[in-house]
Design a protein around this motif. Structure first.
Motif, PDB file in Angstrom:
ATOM      1  N   GLN A 134      24.833  55.017  74.480  1.00  0.00           N
ATOM      2  CA  GLN A 134      25.428  56.090  74.941  1.00  0.00           C
ATOM      3  C   GLN A 134      26.537  56.623  74.019  1.00  0.00           C
ATOM      4  OE1 GLN A 134      24.060  58.235  77.256  1.00  0.00           O
ATOM      5  NE2 GLN A 134      22.394  56.427  77.709  1.00  0.00           N
ATOM      6  N   PRO A 135      26.739  58.061  73.137  1.00  0.00           N
ATOM      7  CA  PRO A 135      28.128  58.850  72.744  1.00  0.00           C
ATOM      8  C   PRO A 135      29.076  58.369  73.175  1.00  0.00           C
ATOM      9  CG  PRO A 135      25.613  59.775  72.650  1.00  0.00           C
ATOM     10  CD  PRO A 135      25.585  59.008  73.812  1.00  0.00           C
ATOM     11  N   GLU A 136      29.127  58.172  74.675  1.00  0.00           N
ATOM     12  CA  GLU A 136      30.539  58.819  74.806  1.00  0.00           C
ATOM     13  C   GLU A 136      31.265  56.894  75.594  1.00  0.00           C
ATOM     14  OE1 GLU A 136      27.178  58.532  78.976  1.00  0.00           O
ATOM     15  OE2 GLU A 136      27.776  59.983  76.867  1.00  0.00           O
ATOM     16  N   TYR A 137      30.067  55.816  74.609  1.00  0.00           N
ATOM     17  CA  TYR A 137      31.137  54.752  74.945  1.00  0.00           C
ATOM     18  C   TYR A 137      31.743  54.752  73.454  1.00  0.00           C
ATOM     19  CZ  TYR A 137      27.236  52.957  78.092  1.00  0.00           C
ATOM     20  OH  TYR A 137      26.795  52.655  78.797  1.00  0.00           O
ATOM     21  N   LEU A 138      31.512  55.555  72.235  1.00  0.00           N
ATOM     22  CA  LEU A 138      32.106  55.732  71.089  1.00  0.00           C
ATOM     23  C   LEU A 138      33.871  55.819  71.972  1.00  0.00           C
ATOM     24  CD1 LEU A 138      30.508  56.923  68.662  1.00  0.00           C
ATOM     25  CD2 LEU A 138      30.977  54.760  68.778  1.00  0.00           C
ATOM     26  N   GLY A 139      34.139  56.835  72.234  1.00  0.00           N
ATOM     27  CA  GLY A 139      35.779  57.368  72.891  1.00  0.00           C
ATOM     28  C   GLY A 139      36.811  55.820  73.598  1.00  0.00           C
ATOM     29  N   GLN A 140      35.433  55.728  74.763  1.00  0.00           N
ATOM     30  CA  GLN A 140      36.632  54.164  74.286  1.00  0.00           C
ATOM     31  C   GLN A 140      37.034  53.683  74.168  1.00  0.00           C
ATOM     32  OE1 GLN A 140      34.726  51.608  77.489  1.00  0.00           O
ATOM     33  NE2 GLN A 140      35.999  51.381  78.705  1.00  0.00           N
ATOM     34  N   LEU A 141      35.969  52.914  72.828  1.00  0.00           N
ATOM     35  CA  LEU A 141      36.294  52.157  71.659  1.00  0.00           C
ATOM     36  C   LEU A 141      37.296  52.192  71.305  1.00  0.00           C
ATOM     37  CD1 LEU A 141      35.797  49.249  70.980  1.00  0.00           C
ATOM     38  CD2 LEU A 141      33.911  49.773  69.341  1.00  0.00           C
ATOM     39  N   GLU A 142      37.275  54.030  70.619  1.00  0.00           N
ATOM     40  CA  GLU A 142      38.020  54.514  69.537  1.00  0.00           C
ATOM     41  C   GLU A 142      39.468  54.806  70.433  1.00  0.00           C
ATOM     42  OE1 GLU A 142      37.065  58.203  68.568  1.00  0.00           O
ATOM     43  OE2 GLU A 142      35.680  57.259  66.651  1.00  0.00           O
ATOM     44  N   PHE A 143      39.771  54.190  71.188  1.00  0.00           N
ATOM     45  CA  PHE A 143      40.943  54.288  72.195  1.00  0.00           C
ATOM     46  C   PHE A 143      41.499  52.908  71.901  1.00  0.00           C
ATOM     47  CE2 PHE A 143      43.269  53.759  76.306  1.00  0.00           C
ATOM     48  CZ  PHE A 143      44.101  54.664  76.296  1.00  0.00           C
ATOM     49  N   TYR A 144      40.953  52.773  72.324  1.00  0.00           N
ATOM     50  CA  TYR A 144      41.648  50.615  71.841  1.00  0.00           C
ATOM     51  C   TYR A 144      41.219  50.536  70.782  1.00  0.00           C
ATOM     52  CZ  TYR A 144      38.967  49.128  76.556  1.00  0.00           C
ATOM     53  OH  TYR A 144      38.608  49.479  78.217  1.00  0.00           O
ATOM     54  N   LEU A 145      41.002  50.887  69.735  1.00  0.00           N
ATOM     55  CA  LEU A 145      41.274  50.465  68.707  1.00  0.00           C
ATOM     56  C   LEU A 145      42.456  51.725  67.736  1.00  0.00           C
ATOM     57  CD1 LEU A 145      38.095  51.388  66.396  1.00  0.00           C
ATOM     58  CD2 LEU A 145      38.829  49.238  67.465  1.00  0.00           C
ATOM     59  N   GLU A 146      43.020  52.108  68.530  1.00  0.00           N
ATOM     60  CA  GLU A 146      44.058  53.388  68.373  1.00  0.00           C
ATOM     61  C   GLU A 146      45.087  52.717  69.042  1.00  0.00           C
ATOM     62  OE1 GLU A 146      46.716  56.419  66.990  1.00  0.00           O
ATOM     63  OE2 GLU A 146      44.789  55.667  66.376  1.00  0.00           O
ATOM     64  N   ALA A 147      45.079  51.992  70.412  1.00  0.00           N
ATOM     65  CA  ALA A 147      46.146  51.279  70.737  1.00  0.00           C
ATOM     66  C   ALA A 147      46.592  49.506  70.858  1.00  0.00           C
ATOM     67  CB  ALA A 147      45.629  51.113  72.318  1.00  0.00           C
ATOM     68  N   LEU A 148      45.322  48.991  69.854  1.00  0.00           N
ATOM     69  CA  LEU A 148      45.953  47.750  68.722  1.00  0.00           C
ATOM     70  C   LEU A 148      46.793  48.041  67.637  1.00  0.00           C
ATOM     71  CD1 LEU A 148      42.136  46.281  68.466  1.00  0.00           C
ATOM     72  CD2 LEU A 148      43.986  45.900  69.723  1.00  0.00           C
ATOM     73  N   ASP A 149      45.652  49.349  66.719  1.00  0.00           N
ATOM     74  CA  ASP A 149      46.958  49.598  65.674  1.00  0.00           C
ATOM     75  C   ASP A 149      48.392  49.809  66.255  1.00  0.00           C
ATOM     76  OD1 ASP A 149      44.783  49.129  64.078  1.00  0.00           O
ATOM     77  OD2 ASP A 149      44.093  51.310  63.449  1.00  0.00           O
ATOM     78  N   ARG A 150      48.858  50.466  66.729  1.00  0.00           N
ATOM     79  CA  ARG A 150      49.983  51.330  67.000  1.00  0.00           C
ATOM     80  C   ARG A 150      50.689  50.145  67.535  1.00  0.00           C
ATOM     81  NH1 ARG A 150      50.142  57.103  69.652  1.00  0.00           N
ATOM     82  NH2 ARG A 150      48.611  58.444  68.539  1.00  0.00           N
TER      83      ARG A 150
END
Length: 331
Positions: A248-264
């Motif tokens: 489902q497209p909305e799954y990407l929002g959660q994953l991108e949030f995790y990636l942003e937190a990992l990078d920061r």
């Protein structure tokens, strides 16, 4: 009582074992070169009509009669040597590669692979990943060549400084988990961690496992990544999110949030941007393409199978995808 010289004795034993390994490796290289040379000799004689097909059987009988202690030169194996040479007649790339694998590895690749591209793929993969013959056979059964080619063709454009091609799969075959058709995300996660060695074999050995339910703290809230890995070649954290239903497209929002937190907060200064892998039970490629078209993070959407996928199905899927791409380019 322990002998005080035991550590020194261990050093000597280590020297012996290292030398033995080198001898075995050198012997294998010479054996592969010998088989290639014998195959070339037979192929050349057959090509000039000096020999007929029955001559190979006569040669096998002659070798056995002259040197009864020599094994491996029966008619069937001589035919394989001829095939070995004709498969790799004159290529510097494969000359370097072929001596690094055993004869059994080569027999598997020659008998199972239909194209030069597929053979070269498994040659390089078996050497890079140091596959045993059993592991190599399993990966060919799972269609890892087709699954990797599909993933490469579908990879979205990303800002990652290193190419992602050849590393991720369009689908992951998790038959080793022995999961029932109906299972929960917790069941899937627990089984993957319990069978981590097999899962890393499916992923590729450059993946290092960092943890499950990996905790991220953002503000006053806690978030948990299903599985977190580090990829040595890409020098990137790789976050796996598991979904037991269709993408489902909305799954990407959660994953991108995790990636942003990992990078920061987690990524070290010398490491590359984190990568996300959304592993779903099923996916619609067109929906995935639309969903990823504006994604700013390096993200892969793949599906998983709990049973081996027939190779003919994967080949047909790969051909259909290339035909679709060609149609789009023409229009």
């Amino acid at each position: 009582m322990t002998n005080p010289l035991q550590p020194q004795f261990v050093e000597v034993l280590t020297l012996i074992k290292v030398a033995q390994q080198k001898v075995i490796a050198t012997a294998n290289q010479e054996l592969i070169r010998l088989y290639w040379s014998v195959g070339k000799y037979i192929s050349d004689r057959l090509a000039t009509s000096e020999w007929g097909q029955k001559t190979i059987e006569q040669l096998a009988t002659f070798i056995q009669a002259q040197e009864p202690g020599i094994k491996g030169f029966e008619k069937r194996n001589l035919e394989r040597m001829r095939q070995f040479y004709e498969t790799y007649p004159d290529s510097q790339i494969t000359t370097a590669l072929r001596t690094q694998l055993s004869w059994t590895h080569h027999r598997i690749i020659m008998s199972r692979c239909k194209t030069e591209a597929e053979r070269l793929f498994y040659l390089e993969l078996a050497i890079t990943e140091r596959y045993s013959t059993r592991e190599l056979d399993r990966q060919i059964n799972s269609g890892i060549f087709e699954r990797t080619r599909l993933a490469d063709a579908k990879l979205p454009q990303t800002s990652h400084p290193k190419p992602l091609s050849g590393i991720f799969r369009d689908s992951y075959v998790l038959d080793f988990l022995n999961l029932p058709h109906s299972h929960s995300e917790k069941d899937l996660k627990t089984a993957l961690v319990a069978c981590l060695r097999d899962f890393i074999l499916e992923l590729g050995r450059d993946f290092t496992f960092l943890g499950q339910e990996y905790r991220l703290q953002v503000g006053s809230s806690d978030f948990f990544i299903d599985l977190l890995f580090f990829h040595r070649e890409l020098q990137s954290l790789v976050a796996f999110e598991l979904k037991i239903d269709k993408f489902q497209p909305e799954y990407l929002g959660q994953l991108e949030f995790y990636l942003e937190a990992l990078d920061r907060d987690i990524k070290k200064p010398h490491e590359n941007p984190s990568i996300g892998v959304l592993l779903c039970r099923d996916k619609d490629d067109e929906v995935v393409e639309y969903a990823l078209s504006r994604s700013i993070s390096p993200t892969v959407v793949a599906e998983y199978e709990i049973k081996l996928i027939p190779k003919e199905v994967l080949r047909r899927k790969l051909n259909e995808f290339y035909e679709l791409l060609a149609t789009k380019e023409e229009s």
